[in-house]
Design an enzyme around this catalytic site. Structure first.
Site, PDB file in Angstrom:
ATOM      1  N   THR A  86      48.329  44.840  33.412  1.00  0.00           N
ATOM      2  CA  THR A  86      49.683  44.513  32.945  1.00  0.00           C
ATOM      3  C   THR A  86      49.549  43.365  31.949  1.00  0.00           C
ATOM      4  O   THR A  86      49.834  42.212  32.278  1.00  0.00           O
ATOM      5  CB  THR A  86      50.598  44.098  34.114  1.00  0.00           C
ATOM      6  OG1 THR A  86      49.916  43.128  34.921  1.00  0.00           O
ATOM      7  CG2 THR A  86      50.984  45.265  34.981  1.00  0.00           C
ATOM      8  N   GLU A 153      39.101  35.536  42.084  1.00  0.00           N
ATOM      9  CA  GLU A 153      37.833  36.026  41.558  1.00  0.00           C
ATOM     10  C   GLU A 153      36.718  35.189  42.171  1.00  0.00           C
ATOM     11  O   GLU A 153      36.861  33.989  42.352  1.00  0.00           O
ATOM     12  CB  GLU A 153      37.795  35.905  40.034  1.00  0.00           C
ATOM     13  CG  GLU A 153      38.702  36.910  39.385  1.00  0.00           C
ATOM     14  CD  GLU A 153      38.554  36.940  37.873  1.00  0.00           C
ATOM     15  OE1 GLU A 153      37.522  36.503  37.352  1.00  0.00           O
ATOM     16  OE2 GLU A 153      39.494  37.402  37.216  1.00  0.00           O
ATOM     17  N   CYS A 261      44.957  35.236  35.402  1.00  0.00           N
ATOM     18  CA  CYS A 261      46.220  35.294  36.145  1.00  0.00           C
ATOM     19  C   CYS A 261      47.177  34.144  35.839  1.00  0.00           C
ATOM     20  O   CYS A 261      48.291  34.382  35.370  1.00  0.00           O
ATOM     21  CB  CYS A 261      45.926  35.332  37.633  1.00  0.00           C
ATOM     22  SG  CYS A 261      44.805  36.644  38.066  1.00  0.00           S
TER      23      CYS A 261
HETATM   24  C1  UGA Z   1      44.421  33.207  41.209  1.00  0.00           C
HETATM   25  C2  UGA Z   1      45.028  32.911  42.590  1.00  0.00           C
HETATM   26  O1  UGA Z   1      44.344  31.824  43.202  1.00  0.00           O
HETATM   27  C3  UGA Z   1      44.940  34.145  43.492  1.00  0.00           C
HETATM   28  O2  UGA Z   1      45.587  33.881  44.727  1.00  0.00           O
HETATM   29  C4  UGA Z   1      45.644  35.321  42.793  1.00  0.00           C
HETATM   30  O3  UGA Z   1      45.542  36.503  43.544  1.00  0.00           O
HETATM   31  C5  UGA Z   1      44.974  35.560  41.439  1.00  0.00           C
HETATM   32  O4  UGA Z   1      45.078  34.342  40.652  1.00  0.00           O
HETATM   33  C6  UGA Z   1      45.718  36.700  40.775  1.00  0.00           C
HETATM   34  O5  UGA Z   1      46.890  36.532  40.449  1.00  0.00           O
HETATM   35  O6  UGA Z   1      45.154  37.805  40.718  1.00  0.00           O
HETATM   36  P1  UGA Z   1      41.929  33.222  40.206  1.00  0.00           P
HETATM   37  O7  UGA Z   1      42.575  33.334  38.864  1.00  0.00           O
HETATM   38  O8  UGA Z   1      40.795  34.128  40.545  1.00  0.00           O
HETATM   39  O9  UGA Z   1      43.025  33.453  41.380  1.00  0.00           O
HETATM   40  O10 UGA Z   1      41.353  31.764  40.320  1.00  0.00           O
HETATM   41  P2  UGA Z   1      41.698  30.383  41.043  1.00  0.00           P
HETATM   42  O11 UGA Z   1      40.623  30.073  41.997  1.00  0.00           O
HETATM   43  O12 UGA Z   1      43.065  30.366  41.564  1.00  0.00           O
HETATM   44  O13 UGA Z   1      41.574  29.380  39.805  1.00  0.00           O
HETATM   45  C7  UGA Z   1      42.436  29.468  38.677  1.00  0.00           C
HETATM   46  C8  UGA Z   1      42.190  28.339  37.707  1.00  0.00           C
HETATM   47  O14 UGA Z   1      42.607  27.092  38.253  1.00  0.00           O
HETATM   48  C9  UGA Z   1      40.728  28.146  37.323  1.00  0.00           C
HETATM   49  O15 UGA Z   1      40.663  27.841  35.965  1.00  0.00           O
HETATM   50  C10 UGA Z   1      40.280  26.954  38.167  1.00  0.00           C
HETATM   51  O16 UGA Z   1      39.218  26.239  37.596  1.00  0.00           O
HETATM   52  C11 UGA Z   1      41.565  26.133  38.171  1.00  0.00           C
HETATM   53  N1  UGA Z   1      41.663  25.203  39.320  1.00  0.00           N
HETATM   54  C12 UGA Z   1      41.800  25.677  40.575  1.00  0.00           C
HETATM   55  C13 UGA Z   1      41.685  23.830  39.083  1.00  0.00           C
HETATM   56  O17 UGA Z   1      41.568  23.373  37.925  1.00  0.00           O
HETATM   57  N2  UGA Z   1      41.837  22.978  40.136  1.00  0.00           N
HETATM   58  C14 UGA Z   1      41.966  23.429  41.414  1.00  0.00           C
HETATM   59  O18 UGA Z   1      42.112  22.592  42.330  1.00  0.00           O
HETATM   60  C15 UGA Z   1      41.941  24.812  41.638  1.00  0.00           C
END
Ligand code: UGA
Length: 429
Positions: A86, A153, A261
Site C-alpha cells: 500500500t 522487521e 512503516c
Molecule cells: C514498526 C512497528 O514497530 C511494528 O509494530 C509495526 O508492525 C511495523 O512498523 C509495521 O507497521 O509494519 P519496524 O518499522 O520494523 O516496525 O521497526 P521499529 O523497530 O519499530 O523501528 C522503526 C524506526 O524507529 C527505526 O528507524 C528505529 O531505528 C527507530 N527507533 C525505534 C528509534 O529511533 N528509537 C527507538 O527507541 C525505537
C-alpha cells in the site's frame, strides 16, 4: 484451515510461514514469478532472521505452498489474507493493488470466505472492499475483516509467535469465531485477542505506529535539549520509563525513525485526518520534526569535523534503518551519505548484511569487514545498532591518530570513551 496469502512480500511471507507452522495449509501467492520460483526452492528474497528455517520446515511438510495461480489459490481457501503493498502517493495511501486483488477475489468467490486485510489500509477501506464484493450472487458468501500486523522487521517471527495482542476487526460473529480459532495457539501462549469493529482495527494500526513515532520524536527533541545543557538523554529516558504509564520502550534517541512503516503511516494518518476534517496537529509536527532531523545531524557532523569535511574519510558502520534487516527504506543514511559526499568527503561503509547498497553519489565504497572500512577513517559513524558494533576497539581498527567517533545510537559509555581518550560524540549527551 486452508489459508491464502495474497502478496508474498514481507508481511505475507512471514505471516504465511508462521500460520503454516501452526498446522494450517497455507498458499502464498504473488504475481512475481521469479520470487515464487525461488521460494519453492526455499530461497528467501528478504533478510529476516529465522525465516529460512521456518519456510524450509513447512515446505517439507507440504503445509506451505507458493504459487502464481491466484484464482485457484483463492478458490481452495477458507481465509484470504490481503498482504499486497500500500504505497504512498502524494502523501495518501494508494490502494490500487488492494482493489485489484479484491476484484480477483470477487470473480473466484466459489463458497463462503473470510477476506482479511493484513496490509496497512486507511480506516474505512474495509467498507469499500465489502461494497466491491457485494452482489446478489455473493450474498452470505463473505465477511471482510481487518487484522493488522504488528511485526517489527528483524524480529517478525518472534512478534508473530508471541504477540502482545491480536486485533481482529469485524461485525460478523461467524468471522470472529473462525479468526479466534485460527489464532487460538497464540492466545493460549498469552497473546491477548481483541475483537473490535472493523474501522477501529484499521485505525488501531495507524494510531499505534503514529504513537510510537511520536515517542521516538519526543525523545529525539529532548536529546537536542540535553546536548545544550550537558546532561545525558539516556538518564532522562530511564527516569521517564520507570513510570509505568510512560514505559521505557521506544525512548532511544537516534537519527530519527525510518523504515517502511512509520514515515509512510504517519503521513497517511495526517491525510486521513484531512479527509475527515480533523487536524492531527501532533502527528503533523512529528512528521516535520523527523524530517528536520537530517539537517540537525548534518550540522552536528560538520561541527564534529570543525567544518572540514572536504577530503576527509568518513566511515559508516551499518546503513540500514535498523539492525536485523537489509531494508534501506527511509534510512537516514540515504540522505546523510550523499550529502557528505557532496561536501567532498570520501565515504566508506560496512554493512553486516554483506550487501552493497545503492547511493546516488560518488566516492562511496562498500567494505566487507569493519577493519578495512575503518582503516583510514577520520570519522567513524555508528549508524545502525547491530550487536557487532557494541564492543569495538576503535584504536585497533583505525590507523589515523586523530580519528573521531560519532555514535548515533548511544552504544558506548561517555565516561569509558573519555577514559580511553577517544574523541567520542553521541546523541543527547
Ligand atoms: C514498526 C512497528 O514497530 C511494528 O509494530 C509495526 O508492525 C511495523 O512498523 C509495521 O507497521 O509494519 P519496524 O518499522 O520494523 O516496525 O521497526 P521499529 O523497530 O519499530 O523501528 C522503526 C524506526 O524507529 C527505526 O528507524 C528505529 O531505528 C527507530 N527507533 C525505534 C528509534 O529511533 N528509537 C527507538 O527507541 C525505537
Amino acid at each position: 484451515m486452508k489459508i491464502c496469502m495474497i502478496g508474498s512480500g514481507y508481511v505475507g511471507l512471514v505471516s504465511g510461514a508462521c500460520f503454516s507452522d501452526l498446522g494450517n495449509t497455507v498458499t502464498c501467492v504473488d504475481i512475481k514469478k521469479d520470487i515464487i520460483e525461488k521460494l519453492n526452492k526455499g530461497i528467501i528474497p528478504i533478510y529476516e532472521p529465522g525465516l529460512q528455517e521456518l519456510v524450509l520446515r513447512n515446505l517439507k511438510k507440504k503445509r506451505l505452498l507458493f504459487s502464481t495461480d491466484i484464482s485457484s489459490s483463492i478458490r481452495k481457501s477458507d481465509i484470504i489474507f490481503v498482504c499486497v503493498g500500500t504505497p504512498t502517493k502524494n502523501n495518501k495511501t494508494d490502494l490500487k493493488y488492494v482493489i485489484n486483488v479484491i476484484k480477483t477475489i470477487k470473480s473466484n468467490l466459489n463458497r463462503y470466505k473470510i477476506i482479511v486485510t493484513k496490509s496497512t489500509v486507511p480506516v474505512t477501506t474495509g467498507d469499500k472492499i465489502a461494497k466491491i464484493l457485494k452482489s446478489n450472487k455473493n450474498k452470505n458468501k463473505f465477511d471482510v475483516v481487518s487484522n493488522p500486523e504488528f511485526l517489527r522487521e528483524g524480529e517478525a517471527i518472534r512478534d508473530f509467535q508471541f504477540p502482545d495482542r491480536v486485533v481482529v476487526g469485524t461485525n460478523s460473529n461467524k468471522a470472529n469465531k473462525i479468526m479466534k480459532k485460527l489464532y487460538l495457539p497464540l492466545i493460549k501462549k498469552g497473546g491477548r485477542y481483541f475483537h473490535t469493529s472493523r474501522r477501529s482495527a484499521e485505525l488501531i494500526k495507524y494510531a499505534s505506529n503514529a504513537f510510537l513515532a511520536t515517542k521516538i520524536t519526543f525523545i529525539n527533541e529532548i536529546a537536542n535539549l540535553c546536548e545544550k545543557i550537558n546532561i545525558d538523554v539516556k538518564e532522562i529516558a530511564i527516569g521517564m520509563g520507570l513510570d509505568e504509564r510512560i514505559g521505557s520502550r521506544f525512548l532511544r534517541a537516534g537519527p530519527g525513525y525510518g523504515g517502511s512503516c512509520f514515515p509512510k503511516d504517519t503521513r497517511a494518518l495526517v491525510s486521513t485526518g484531512r479527509i475527515f476534517n480533523t487536524n492531527l496537529s501532533v502527528v503533523k509536527s512529528v512528521v516535520n520534526s523527523n524530517d528536520n532531523r537530517f539537517n540537525l545531524l548534518l550540522n552536528k557532523i560538520s561541527k564534529i569535523m570543525n567544518n572540514k569535511i572536504k577530503n576527509k574519510n568518513i566511515t559508516f558502520l551499518g546503513v540500514t534503518f535498523k539492525p536485523g534487516t537489509d531494508d534501506m527504506r527511509e534510512s537516514s543514511s540515504l540522505k546523510l551519505i550523499p550529502a557528505l559526499s557532496r561536501k567532498g568527503a570520501y565515504i566508506n561503509y560496512y554493512e553486516p548484511t554483506g550487501q552493497k547498497k545503492e547511493f546516488k553519489s560518488k566516492n562511496i565504497n562498500f567494505f566487507e569487514n569493519i577493519r578495512d572500512a575503518c582503516k583510514y577513517a577520520d570519522l567513524i559513524i555508528i549508524h545502525t545498532e547491530w550487536n557487532e558494533f557494541k564492543q569495538l576497539n576503535f584504536k585497533k581498527i583505525t590507523k589515523k591518530k586523530n580519528f573521531k567517533v560519532f555514535d548515533m545510537r548511544n552504544l558506548y559509555s561517555t565516561s569509558e570513551m573519555k577514559k580511553n581518550k577517544i574523541n567520542y560524540f553521541s546523541i543527547g549527551r
